[in-house]
Design a protein around this motif. Structure first.
Motif, PDB file in Angstrom:
ATOM      1  N   SER A  57      39.422  33.624  50.387  1.00  0.00           N
ATOM      2  CA  SER A  57      40.495  34.139  49.531  1.00  0.00           C
ATOM      3  C   SER A  57      41.215  33.040  48.753  1.00  0.00           C
ATOM      4  CB  SER A  57      41.515  34.916  50.369  1.00  0.00           C
ATOM      5  OG  SER A  57      42.092  34.084  51.358  1.00  0.00           O
ATOM      6  N   LYS A  60      39.916  32.327  43.557  1.00  0.00           N
ATOM      7  CA  LYS A  60      40.302  33.456  42.716  1.00  0.00           C
ATOM      8  C   LYS A  60      39.066  34.207  42.221  1.00  0.00           C
ATOM      9  CE  LYS A  60      42.117  32.738  38.633  1.00  0.00           C
ATOM     10  NZ  LYS A  60      43.100  32.399  37.567  1.00  0.00           N
ATOM     11  N   LEU A  63      37.821  36.584  44.916  1.00  0.00           N
ATOM     12  CA  LEU A  63      38.674  37.769  45.010  1.00  0.00           C
ATOM     13  C   LEU A  63      38.388  38.747  43.882  1.00  0.00           C
ATOM     14  CD1 LEU A  63      42.084  36.078  45.915  1.00  0.00           C
ATOM     15  CD2 LEU A  63      40.827  37.684  47.362  1.00  0.00           C
ATOM     16  N   THR A  69      41.547  43.879  42.974  1.00  0.00           N
ATOM     17  CA  THR A  69      42.609  44.533  42.200  1.00  0.00           C
ATOM     18  C   THR A  69      42.487  46.055  42.206  1.00  0.00           C
ATOM     19  OG1 THR A  69      41.342  44.320  40.147  1.00  0.00           O
ATOM     20  CG2 THR A  69      42.878  42.542  40.674  1.00  0.00           C
ATOM     21  N   LEU A  92      46.183  36.252  43.940  1.00  0.00           N
ATOM     22  CA  LEU A  92      46.362  37.691  43.749  1.00  0.00           C
ATOM     23  C   LEU A  92      47.335  37.978  42.611  1.00  0.00           C
ATOM     24  CD1 LEU A  92      46.580  38.789  47.500  1.00  0.00           C
ATOM     25  CD2 LEU A  92      44.709  39.284  45.918  1.00  0.00           C
ATOM     26  N   ILE A 101      51.335  43.944  47.166  1.00  0.00           N
ATOM     27  CA  ILE A 101      50.998  42.920  48.155  1.00  0.00           C
ATOM     28  C   ILE A 101      52.046  42.878  49.264  1.00  0.00           C
ATOM     29  CG2 ILE A 101      50.566  40.454  48.538  1.00  0.00           C
ATOM     30  CD1 ILE A 101      50.014  40.246  45.491  1.00  0.00           C
TER      31      ILE A 101
END
Length: 235
Positions: A57, A60, A63, A69, A92, A101
């Protein structure tokens, strides 16, 4: 019935697994992410319905490739490594500043840093602080029901309809309509979640999820669960 949502839990530690377990009990879709395949395989042994994905994680790109998202909510459960926690949250926010989040902080300093990088106060939790508030509230007010969260004056909890006088009555007829002291949020009946309305009819065994002023919890226990519950508490 409430729409089933999808949640990403990043970090297969004890806190992350507690979140996974709670979401599964509430019939939600959950995907667990962790950098360790071994840890994922170990932790997910009891959860056939949960997918596990190996993911770093702090990347970026990783992710984004994982479609992070697209989730309704994301829980960042890292607490040991500040660097991993902070980098994950920054990634994030960079991908989408409007993501829902929730991040675990190990202490007040960690929480301050997470707030400084862009999270609101309500998005950062310190589990030990929450546990301490819940335990002290139960002891102080002699409450013997499950408390899910506790603030300064209110708690969220679950009560089961066991008082015969309430069976077949609406929330309004039972004098349980929302006011400054309590509010019934939802009713769970045979695994179905029903949004609580004034004309919702109460049935035996209904589970009521509500926010209530701490000093009035025992009064509602008597009103909703009946004398038997109070007598058991006093023993």
């Amino acid at each position: 019935m409430a729409r089933k949502k999808s949640f990403a839990v990043i970090g297969a530690n004890n806190f992350g697994m507690a979140v996974v377990r709670s979401l599964i009990e509430k019939k939600q879709n959950v995907v667990l992410f962790d950098q360790s395949e071994v840890k994922l395989n170990t932790q997910l042994g009891e959860f056939e319905e949960v997918d596990g994905i190996v993911l770093d994680s702090t990347s970026k790109g990783a992710l984004e490739k994982a479609g992070i998202t697209q989730f309704d909510g994301i829980v960042v459960s890292f607490g040991t490594s500040l660097e991993v926690s902070i980098t994950t949250v920054l990634n994030l926010i960079d991908l989408d500043p409007n993501l829902n989040i929730i991040a675990k902080a190990r202490d007040v300093r960690h929480k301050r840093i997470l707030k400084a990088v862009g999270l609101d106060d309500g998005q950062v939790i310190i589990p030990d602080t929450i546990s301490g508030k819940i335990i002290s509230t139960r002891v102080l007010y002699d409450i013997d029901v499950d408390i899910q969260s506790a603030g300064e004056d209110f708690v969220s909890t679950k009560l089961v309809v066991r008082e015969p006088e309430l069976f077949g009555k609406t929330i309004n007829e039972a004098d349980l309509t929302a006011n400054k002291d309590w509010s019934i949020i939802s009713i769970v009946r045979k695994h179905k979640v029903i949004l609580a309305e004034n004309d919702s009819i109460l049935q035996e065994g209904d589970k009521l999820f509500l926010f209530v002023r701490t000093s009035l919890v025992n009064e509602l226990i008597l009103k909703i669960q009946g004398n038997t519950e109070i007598e058991e508490i006093k023993k």
